[in-house]
Structures are given as C-alpha cells and as structure tokens.
Motif scaffolding. Structure first.
Motif, PDB file in Angstrom:
ATOM      1  N   LEU A 233       0.831  -1.208   0.000  1.00 55.79           N
ATOM      2  CA  LEU A 233       0.000   0.000   0.000  1.00 55.79           C
ATOM      3  C   LEU A 233       0.862   1.253   0.000  1.00 55.79           C
ATOM      4  N   ARG A 234       1.981   1.190   0.678  1.00 58.10           N
ATOM      5  CA  ARG A 234       2.897   2.336   0.702  1.00 58.10           C
ATOM      6  C   ARG A 234       3.414   2.637  -0.703  1.00 58.10           C
ATOM      7  N   ASN A 235       3.755   1.590  -1.445  1.00 59.43           N
ATOM      8  CA  ASN A 235       4.254   1.793  -2.811  1.00 59.43           C
ATOM      9  C   ASN A 235       3.157   2.271  -3.747  1.00 59.43           C
ATOM     10  N   ILE A 236       1.928   1.867  -3.455  1.00 63.51           N
ATOM     11  CA  ILE A 236       0.797   2.375  -4.230  1.00 63.51           C
ATOM     12  C   ILE A 236       0.725   3.891  -4.096  1.00 63.51           C
ATOM     13  N   LEU A 237       0.876   4.381  -2.865  1.00 64.27           N
ATOM     14  CA  LEU A 237       0.869   5.829  -2.626  1.00 64.27           C
ATOM     15  C   LEU A 237       2.025   6.519  -3.332  1.00 64.27           C
ATOM     16  N   ILE A 238       3.220   5.961  -3.187  1.00 67.89           N
ATOM     17  CA  ILE A 238       4.404   6.575  -3.793  1.00 67.89           C
ATOM     18  C   ILE A 238       4.261   6.638  -5.310  1.00 67.89           C
ATOM     19  N   ASP A 239       3.805   5.543  -5.913  1.00 67.68           N
ATOM     20  CA  ASP A 239       3.623   5.527  -7.370  1.00 67.68           C
ATOM     21  C   ASP A 239       2.591   6.559  -7.801  1.00 67.68           C
ATOM     22  N   TYR A 240       1.545   6.726  -6.982  1.00 71.70           N
ATOM     23  CA  TYR A 240       0.518   7.719  -7.317  1.00 71.70           C
ATOM     24  C   TYR A 240       1.087   9.134  -7.207  1.00 71.70           C
ATOM     25  N   PHE A 241       1.851   9.393  -6.147  1.00 74.67           N
ATOM     26  CA  PHE A 241       2.451  10.719  -5.985  1.00 74.67           C
ATOM     27  C   PHE A 241       3.341  11.070  -7.178  1.00 74.67           C
ATOM     28  N   LYS A 242       4.053  10.072  -7.693  1.00 73.14           N
ATOM     29  CA  LYS A 242       4.918  10.304  -8.854  1.00 73.14           C
ATOM     30  C   LYS A 242       4.114  10.604 -10.114  1.00 73.14           C
ATOM     31  N   GLN A 243       2.883  10.103 -10.137  1.00 76.82           N
ATOM     32  CA  GLN A 243       2.052  10.203 -11.334  1.00 76.82           C
ATOM     33  C   GLN A 243       1.367  11.555 -11.458  1.00 76.82           C
ATOM     34  N   VAL A 244       1.043  12.196 -10.331  1.00 77.43           N
ATOM     35  CA  VAL A 244       0.254  13.425 -10.369  1.00 77.43           C
ATOM     36  C   VAL A 244       1.111  14.635  -9.969  1.00 77.43           C
ATOM     37  N   ASP A 245       0.653  15.784 -10.390  1.00 76.71           N
ATOM     38  CA  ASP A 245       1.324  17.024  -9.988  1.00 76.71           C
ATOM     39  C   ASP A 245       0.721  17.553  -8.696  1.00 76.71           C
ATOM     40  N   THR A 246      -0.626  17.615  -8.660  1.00 77.26           N
ATOM     41  CA  THR A 246      -1.334  18.111  -7.482  1.00 77.26           C
ATOM     42  C   THR A 246      -2.318  17.040  -7.005  1.00 77.26           C
TER      43      THR A 246
END
Length: 258
Positions: A233-246
């Motif tokens: 789940l932590r990596n899911i968050l990190i990957d999402y943060f990398k994907q979006v700007d805001t």
C-alpha cells in the motif's frame, strides 16, 4: 601442607548452606512492585556512537534520505482522518488503491476490482499541505501491508455494509455507496453505481491484514477466492504521488445518513 581436598569439600558445603539460607529467607518475604520508571532514549542518541560505524553508515543514510525527501507532488490542503463516516485521506487512499490495484489485477487476472475497503486505524499520519515526498508515504503507511483482492458474493457485501454501520468509523471506502436510514439499516446499496445482487461475485481490494479477518472484518474470511497483488500500500501511494502534480481533495459522499 594444607589438605586442599578437605578445604574444597568444606567450602562447597558452606556454599550450599548459604544458598539454602538465602532461598528460605527470600521465601518468607513478600515483594510488591511500588514504582516503575522508564526512560526514553531517542534513536538519534549520539552519546555512544562509534566513529568507524558512523562513517560506514553515513553514505547509505544520505542516499536513503535523498530518496525519501525528493518532492513527488503537491497537496493543496491537509488531508486527515477527521469525519464520522469518511475522511479526505481515507477517500484518497481507497480511490488510489482501487485505481492502481486494478492496473495489476486487470493485467494479471483480466478482472476488475469493484470495491476497495481499508481500515482507518492503518493510516498513521496526515498528508500535510505542501510538497509531498516518499517520506510522507512511509509515515502514513509504516507497515508492510500489501494489497490483496477477495472475491465475495453480494451477501457478504451486505455484511460488510452492516459492519461499517455498526463500527461507526471512517474506514477508507471506494466503489460502493449506501444510505443509512432512521432505523440504522442500509438501503440503496450501489456497487459501481449499480444495485447490489446477492449472488453476484464482487472483487474487493483490501490489505493482507484485513483479508484474514483483522479488525473484526470477518466477512473477508468468507471469500471464495483470494488474489495477492504483491503490491505494498505504501508503494501504491508513492507511485501515485509520482504520477500526479497536485493531489486532489476528494469529498464526494459515499455514505449518506437520513
């Protein structure tokens, strides 16, 4: 000359006698704990550092800190767990887990995740306003929980809804909406916008802890199939943060109370 053997035998007898005396004496006394004291020792304590060890660790620590503190996205406001039935950080966690979990699930199983349910207690920090880094993801999800998908019949989805109503916590929830009527019962239960069907199989994303009935979510143990996505789940968050700007602030209503 001194008889060493005789001396040793006498000494042994004396030790045995003294030991028995101490045991008997202690047995006659009652001991009670009157005070417990503790001391907090920060893990950053430098008092007993060894220079050679510190010099060896330093480049690795700096490399890890650089990775953790690199800016990945921006959050326009603080997201937290406040709210009775849902929360801004819970909505984000559930939506992101469903979306990114589906990337793996669809590719591997050719099926889609219908619902995502996580536990509020598993979220251990806020997502603060400002620049967001991988360190924030570690603070929010410090555990090694991975995402799994459980195949549940509509009957168990209704059990899930009943659990959520009784538990009264803002557990992260996505893909399902329902209304709580005045008698504290559910109605208008919709999965992906469609009325729930008792015999239909629904695929529910959750974490490995809950999938085994953790936090009293025993309905997960009635699943007819289980898929481990091997995606923390932590990596899911990190990957999402990398994907979006805001990072979006998600406030749509998922549980309505009459």
């Amino acid at each position: 000359m001194v008889n060493l053997k005789k001396y040793n035998d006498v000494f042994k007898l004396f030790v045995i006698f003294l030991t028995l005396l101490i045991v008997v004496s202690c047995g006659k006394q009652n001991y009670n704990i009157t005070k417990i004291e503790g001391k907090r020792i920060p893990i950053t304590e430098k008092e007993n550092q060894v220079a050679q060890i510190e010099n060896f660790i330093k480049p690795y620590r700096e490399h890890i800190n650089n990775d953790l503190d690199s800016i990945l996205a921006y959050c326009p406001t603080t997201l937290d767990k406040s709210g009775q039935w849902q929360s801004t950080i819970g909505n984000l966690m559930a939506d992101v887990s469903l979306i990114r979990g589906n990337l793996v699930f669809e590719a591997r199983e050719k099926k889609k995740i219908d619902i995502c349910l996580l536990n509020s207690g598993g979220i251990r920090s806020i997502l603060p306003k400002g620049n967001i880094t991988a360190r924030n993801a570690f603070e929010i999800m410090p555990f090694e929980n991975s995402m799994v998908v459980i195949a549940l019949k509509g009957e168990q989805i209704n059990e899930m809804v009943d659990f959520l109503i009784a538990d009264k916590k803002s557990h992260p929830l996505s893909g399902i909406t329902f209304t709580i009527d005045k008698s504290n019962k559910s109605k208008n239960v919709l999965v992906q916008g469609k009325p729930i069907q008792k015999e239909t199989i629904y695929y529910v994303g959750t974490n490995d802890y809950l999938s085994d009935g953790g936090d009293n979510m025993n309905f997960f143990k009635k699943g007819i199939q289980k898929f481990d996505l091997d995606y923390k789940l932590r990596n899911i968050l990190i990957d999402y943060f990398k994907q979006v700007d805001t990072i979006p602030v998600i406030k749509d209503i998922r549980i309505t109370v009459e």
